[in-house]
Design an enzyme around this catalytic site. Structure first.
Site, mmCIF file in Angstrom:
data_model
loop_
_atom_site.group_PDB
_atom_site.id
_atom_site.type_symbol
_atom_site.label_atom_id
_atom_site.label_comp_id
_atom_site.label_asym_id
_atom_site.label_seq_id
_atom_site.Cartn_x
_atom_site.Cartn_y
_atom_site.Cartn_z
ATOM 1 N N THR A 19 23.896 -16.538 -24.716
ATOM 2 C CA THR A 19 22.996 -15.458 -24.298
ATOM 3 C C THR A 19 23.181 -14.217 -25.178
ATOM 4 O O THR A 19 22.342 -13.311 -25.130
ATOM 5 C CB THR A 19 23.228 -15.051 -22.822
ATOM 6 O OG1 THR A 19 24.570 -14.601 -22.656
ATOM 7 C CG2 THR A 19 22.950 -16.223 -21.885
ATOM 8 N N TYR A 67 26.664 -17.602 -9.992
ATOM 9 C CA TYR A 67 27.219 -16.386 -10.593
ATOM 10 C C TYR A 67 28.183 -15.696 -9.639
ATOM 11 O O TYR A 67 29.314 -15.357 -10.008
ATOM 12 C CB TYR A 67 26.083 -15.440 -10.971
ATOM 13 C CG TYR A 67 26.533 -14.166 -11.656
ATOM 14 C CD1 TYR A 67 27.104 -14.190 -12.917
ATOM 15 C CD2 TYR A 67 26.363 -12.927 -11.036
ATOM 16 C CE1 TYR A 67 27.506 -13.022 -13.551
ATOM 17 C CE2 TYR A 67 26.741 -11.754 -11.660
ATOM 18 C CZ TYR A 67 27.314 -11.806 -12.919
ATOM 19 O OH TYR A 67 27.709 -10.647 -13.538
ATOM 20 N N ALA A 77 35.704 -8.730 -16.320
ATOM 21 C CA ALA A 77 34.475 -8.094 -15.868
ATOM 22 C C ALA A 77 33.985 -8.813 -14.629
ATOM 23 O O ALA A 77 33.377 -9.874 -14.712
ATOM 24 C CB ALA A 77 33.425 -8.150 -16.971
ATOM 25 N N ASN A 88 29.892 -17.379 -27.913
ATOM 26 C CA ASN A 88 29.251 -18.631 -28.331
ATOM 27 C C ASN A 88 27.743 -18.470 -28.490
ATOM 28 O O ASN A 88 27.039 -19.433 -28.790
ATOM 29 C CB ASN A 88 29.563 -19.770 -27.351
ATOM 30 C CG ASN A 88 28.925 -19.578 -25.991
ATOM 31 O OD1 ASN A 88 28.441 -18.500 -25.654
ATOM 32 N ND2 ASN A 88 28.931 -20.637 -25.194
#
Length: 327
Positions: free
Chosen positions: A36, A146, A115, A33
């Protein structure tokens, strides 16, 4: 031809994964998207008939036509600056995004690799970190959005594997570097190189005694590829166990760049891990993998990449509180 979906494909690691799977003869569906990510990272793939790009947020419903063999979920902000700017999106991509992709994997009978990160270990009380270590994480600290997103990601992935029989793989990624990193994203290596290239003093937090272990991107991609094709479903550390203090690493960057800037010291960020070194015994025994590129060689390649950036890219500051969130 086998088909693979790579999320976060316009990011640092995602774009390198696109390169690898195209090289291996796969049809690559790249999804991002661009919150980043940067299309410049995959611009060189635009004319490849076995590559397509979809601009989509995986936190929203995913509707993908056709067969699918593999999914690699790399859609997540991956720097402390991003956690500060977009904490809710960080949590959503690790939870809702992973849930959506696991549902897609179940529907398509595809194998999915997620990941994860060494950040699931938090500020570790065990050194080096093995996959059996549960971690020391502050869920409400600045890194919590995070760290906990990744910990949840691992939990829901294992739940789908156990209860729905979905083929899953979990890679715990340690500090990785190489071309296509964002220069000013808050991570220590591009931070040092960026400061050196701009003629600024290099910032070390605390006394620089905290350690990191840096893995070159090509080595990491090889480990991920081997893990995806393996039969092992539990988490595997992929990283370079060559540990170095931040202060010594800073001195290496000064020598590499030929600069004569001073080193300045600032207070440690909140919950900054004091030690980071992977135990890679599992990767060695299960995957036959270990890193091949030494730090001197990898840093030289990475420095040449950063030197090639435009002045605009070199001087771009991603957040005013950058210094507080260097990883």
């Amino acid at each position: 031809m086998k088909r693979v979906l790579i999320t976060g494909a316009a990011g640092f690691l995602g774009s390198h994964l696109c390169d690898r799977f195209l090289k291996e003869g796969y049809y690559v569906i790249a999804m991002d998207n661009l919150i980043t990510g940067d299309l410049k990272n995959i611009e060189h793939l635009k004319g490849d008939e076995n590559f397509e790009f979809i601009n989509h947020d995986v936190s929203e419903h995913i509707d993908l036509e056709g067969d699918l063999d593999y999914i690699l979920h790399f859609a997540s902000p991956a720097s402390p600056i991003d956690y500060l700017k977009i904490p809710i999106q960080t949590l959503k991509v690790g939870s809702l995004g992973t849930h959506n992709l696991l549902g897609l994997a179940k529907a398509k009978n595809a194998r999915m690799l997620i990941a994860s990160t060494s950040e699931v270990y938090g500020d570790p009380l065990v050194h080096p970190q093995t996959e059996e270590y549960y971690g020391n994480v502050n869920p409400i600290g600045p890194r919590g959005v995070y760290d906990e997103a990744k910990r949840f990601q691992e939990a829901i992935t294992m739940a789908y594997h156990t209860y729905h029989g979905v083929e899953t793989r979990i890679v715990r990624i340690f500090n990785t570097y190489g071309p296509r990193m964002r220069l000013n994203d808050g991570r220590v290596l591009p931070a040092f190189i960026g400061q050196a290239l701009r003629g600024e003093d290099l910032t070390v937090f605390g006394e620089g005694n905290q350690t990191r272990s840096f893995c070159y991107v090509d080595d990491l991609i090889e480990g991920i590829y081997r893990l995806l094709l393996s039969d092992y479903a539990l988490p595997v550390n992929i990283g370079n166990p060559d540990e170095i203090t931040i202060l010594d690493f800073c001195k290496e960057i000064i020598k590499l760049t030929g600069t004569d800037q001073k080193i300045i010291y600032k207070d440690l960020p909140v919950n900054d891990p004091m030690q980071r070194q992977p135990n890679i015994d599992k990767a060695r025994s299960i995957l036959g993998w270990e890193p091949k590129v030494n730090r001197a060689e990898g840093l030289k390649i990475t420095y040449e990449y950063f030197k090639s950036l435009s002045p605009e890219q070199l001087n771009k500051v991603e957040h005013k509180n950058f210094d507080e969130y260097v990883k």
